[in-house]
Scaffold this motif. Structure first.
Motif, PDB file in Angstrom:
ATOM      1  N   THR A 109      -7.673 -22.486  49.128  1.00  0.00           N
ATOM      2  CA  THR A 109      -6.675 -23.489  48.738  1.00  0.00           C
ATOM      3  C   THR A 109      -7.017 -24.848  49.341  1.00  0.00           C
ATOM      4  OG1 THR A 109      -4.910 -21.856  48.460  1.00  0.00           O
ATOM      5  CG2 THR A 109      -4.238 -24.117  48.908  1.00  0.00           C
ATOM      6  N   ALA A 110      -7.495 -24.855  50.586  1.00  0.00           N
ATOM      7  CA  ALA A 110      -7.889 -26.120  51.226  1.00  0.00           C
ATOM      8  C   ALA A 110      -9.032 -26.780  50.455  1.00  0.00           C
ATOM      9  CB  ALA A 110      -8.291 -25.874  52.674  1.00  0.00           C
ATOM     10  N   LEU A 111     -10.020 -25.988  50.034  1.00  0.00           N
ATOM     11  CA  LEU A 111     -11.135 -26.549  49.256  1.00  0.00           C
ATOM     12  C   LEU A 111     -10.647 -27.105  47.924  1.00  0.00           C
ATOM     13  CD1 LEU A 111     -14.253 -24.208  49.693  1.00  0.00           C
ATOM     14  CD2 LEU A 111     -13.539 -26.183  51.045  1.00  0.00           C
ATOM     15  N   LYS A 112      -9.774 -26.368  47.263  1.00  0.00           N
ATOM     16  CA  LYS A 112      -9.284 -26.815  45.954  1.00  0.00           C
ATOM     17  C   LYS A 112      -8.409 -28.065  46.087  1.00  0.00           C
ATOM     18  CE  LYS A 112      -9.669 -22.384  43.582  1.00  0.00           C
ATOM     19  NZ  LYS A 112      -8.977 -21.260  42.916  1.00  0.00           N
ATOM     20  N   ALA A 113      -7.745 -28.198  47.216  1.00  0.00           N
ATOM     21  CA  ALA A 113      -6.984 -29.425  47.454  1.00  0.00           C
ATOM     22  C   ALA A 113      -7.930 -30.622  47.542  1.00  0.00           C
ATOM     23  CB  ALA A 113      -6.167 -29.303  48.739  1.00  0.00           C
ATOM     24  N   ILE A 114      -9.084 -30.416  48.152  1.00  0.00           N
ATOM     25  CA  ILE A 114     -10.067 -31.494  48.294  1.00  0.00           C
ATOM     26  C   ILE A 114     -10.707 -31.829  46.953  1.00  0.00           C
ATOM     27  CG2 ILE A 114     -12.265 -32.143  49.367  1.00  0.00           C
ATOM     28  CD1 ILE A 114     -11.456 -30.133  51.670  1.00  0.00           C
ATOM     29  N   SER A 115     -11.090 -30.799  46.191  1.00  0.00           N
ATOM     30  CA  SER A 115     -11.834 -31.017  44.943  1.00  0.00           C
ATOM     31  C   SER A 115     -10.940 -31.340  43.754  1.00  0.00           C
ATOM     32  CB  SER A 115     -12.671 -29.777  44.615  1.00  0.00           C
ATOM     33  OG  SER A 115     -11.837 -28.670  44.322  1.00  0.00           O
ATOM     34  N   GLY A 116      -9.625 -31.231  43.919  1.00  0.00           N
ATOM     35  CA  GLY A 116      -8.708 -31.525  42.835  1.00  0.00           C
ATOM     36  C   GLY A 116      -8.407 -30.359  41.921  1.00  0.00           C
ATOM     37  N   LEU A 117      -8.985 -29.200  42.195  1.00  0.00           N
ATOM     38  CA  LEU A 117      -8.795 -28.042  41.323  1.00  0.00           C
ATOM     39  C   LEU A 117      -7.402 -27.427  41.446  1.00  0.00           C
ATOM     40  CD1 LEU A 117     -12.269 -26.274  41.538  1.00  0.00           C
ATOM     41  CD2 LEU A 117     -11.370 -27.726  39.716  1.00  0.00           C
ATOM     42  N   LEU A 118      -6.637 -27.832  42.455  1.00  0.00           N
ATOM     43  CA  LEU A 118      -5.246 -27.361  42.552  1.00  0.00           C
ATOM     44  C   LEU A 118      -4.467 -27.673  41.274  1.00  0.00           C
ATOM     45  CD1 LEU A 118      -3.929 -28.359  46.092  1.00  0.00           C
ATOM     46  CD2 LEU A 118      -4.357 -26.056  45.244  1.00  0.00           C
ATOM     47  N   PRO A 159     -10.053 -33.824  39.076  1.00  0.00           N
ATOM     48  CA  PRO A 159     -11.305 -33.229  39.552  1.00  0.00           C
ATOM     49  C   PRO A 159     -12.541 -34.030  39.144  1.00  0.00           C
ATOM     50  CG  PRO A 159      -9.866 -31.518  38.690  1.00  0.00           C
ATOM     51  CD  PRO A 159      -9.221 -32.825  38.357  1.00  0.00           C
ATOM     52  N   GLU A 160     -12.553 -34.540  37.906  1.00  0.00           N
ATOM     53  CA  GLU A 160     -13.734 -35.280  37.453  1.00  0.00           C
ATOM     54  C   GLU A 160     -13.921 -36.587  38.217  1.00  0.00           C
ATOM     55  OE1 GLU A 160     -10.692 -35.442  33.970  1.00  0.00           O
ATOM     56  OE2 GLU A 160     -11.265 -34.070  35.593  1.00  0.00           O
TER      57      GLU A 160
END
Length: 264
Positions: A43-52, A76-77
């Protein structure tokens, strides 16, 4: 370079997953984020990459900055364009495409044709086996070969920061060592900063500069990787060993307590 400032992450407006998480990645560093299944690492990674945003999750408190610019409200893009690329857990490939086609997908936002060609050869230098398999459909590769492809594909995006989610998952020990050696080389030779999410704490800390340990959505311990490797709590939690070498069950291992950040 990257800072998570006391962030909270909520799914579906009701499920609180991250609870006041703060961490940072310095330029040129490998930073390990460790913890058991369900701790909140992915979840922390997805918060950074915008995938949340693709999973009905959002940062509901705090903020995330990259090179002093806030990114937690970007798509994300847009985040990829700023130089952050995530390698998602599970070796997700376009299975019907060849190895080389998968690698080229990583460069889809780039327009520098000659540089893309050079970077493709660079990927083959890091992963010589992929050169022999360049025309093979990716769906027929082994797990280790697929992991090489997804890391190579991320490298083709020419990232400033690479987010790696469980690169050792399901791989034999010798392959794990090979993959981690290559990650370390990419960091050193390409000057790519890396945030590494792992359950294999020993492997991760062997190449990391700094580490954070997450439990139940909170950072409970952090420090230089060398210190974490020698910390008795870390040994006990990950290896199930007490100070006198007695094997302990998971339930017997004590819970971490929030600690002050170590300096030096």
């Amino acid at each position: 370079m990257l800072k998570l400032n006391n962030i909270e992450v909520t799914y579906l407006d009701v499920i609180l997953v991250l609870k006041g998480v703060s961490l940072e990645v310095s330029e040129g560093f490998i930073v390990a984020l460790l913890g058991a299944n369900g701790a909140g690492k992915t979840t922390a990674l997805k918060a950074i990459s915008g995938l949340l945003h693709t999973e009905e999750g959002e940062v509901t408190d705090g903020n995330i900055t990259f090179e002093d610019q806030r990114i937690d409200r970007l798509s994300p893009e847009e985040i990829v364009k700023r130089g952050i690329v995530q390698v998602i857990e599970g070796r997700r490939l376009f299975e019907h495409l060849t190895v080389e086609e998968n690698l080229r997908v990583g460069a889809h936002l780039r327009r520098d044709g000659a540089a893309i060609k050079r970077d493709l050869e660079m990927c083959y230098e890091y992963f010589p086996k992929l050169k022999t398999l360049r025309n093979q459909e990716s769906g027929y590769l082994s797990g280790g070969e697929q992991q090489m492809v997804v890391i190579g594909r991320a490298l083709m995006a020419h990232p400033k920061l690479m987010l790696l989610d469980e690169p050792s998952l399901g791989l034999a020990p010798l392959l794990v060592q090979e993959i981690f050696n290559i990650i370390q080389r990419i960091n050193r030779e390409e000057k790519t900063s890396i945030m590494l999410v792992e359950q294999n704490a020993i492997a991760a800390l062997s190449i990391a500069n700094y580490g954070y340990i997450m439990e139940n959505g909170r950072i409970v311990l952090d420090g230089p990787a060398e210190r974490l490797k020698e910390n008795e709590d870390v040994k006990e939690f990950y290896l199930g060993l007490s100070e006198i070498g007695k094997r302990k069950s998971y339930r017997e291992v004590k819970h971490y307590k929030r600690r002050k950040r170590w300096l030096g």
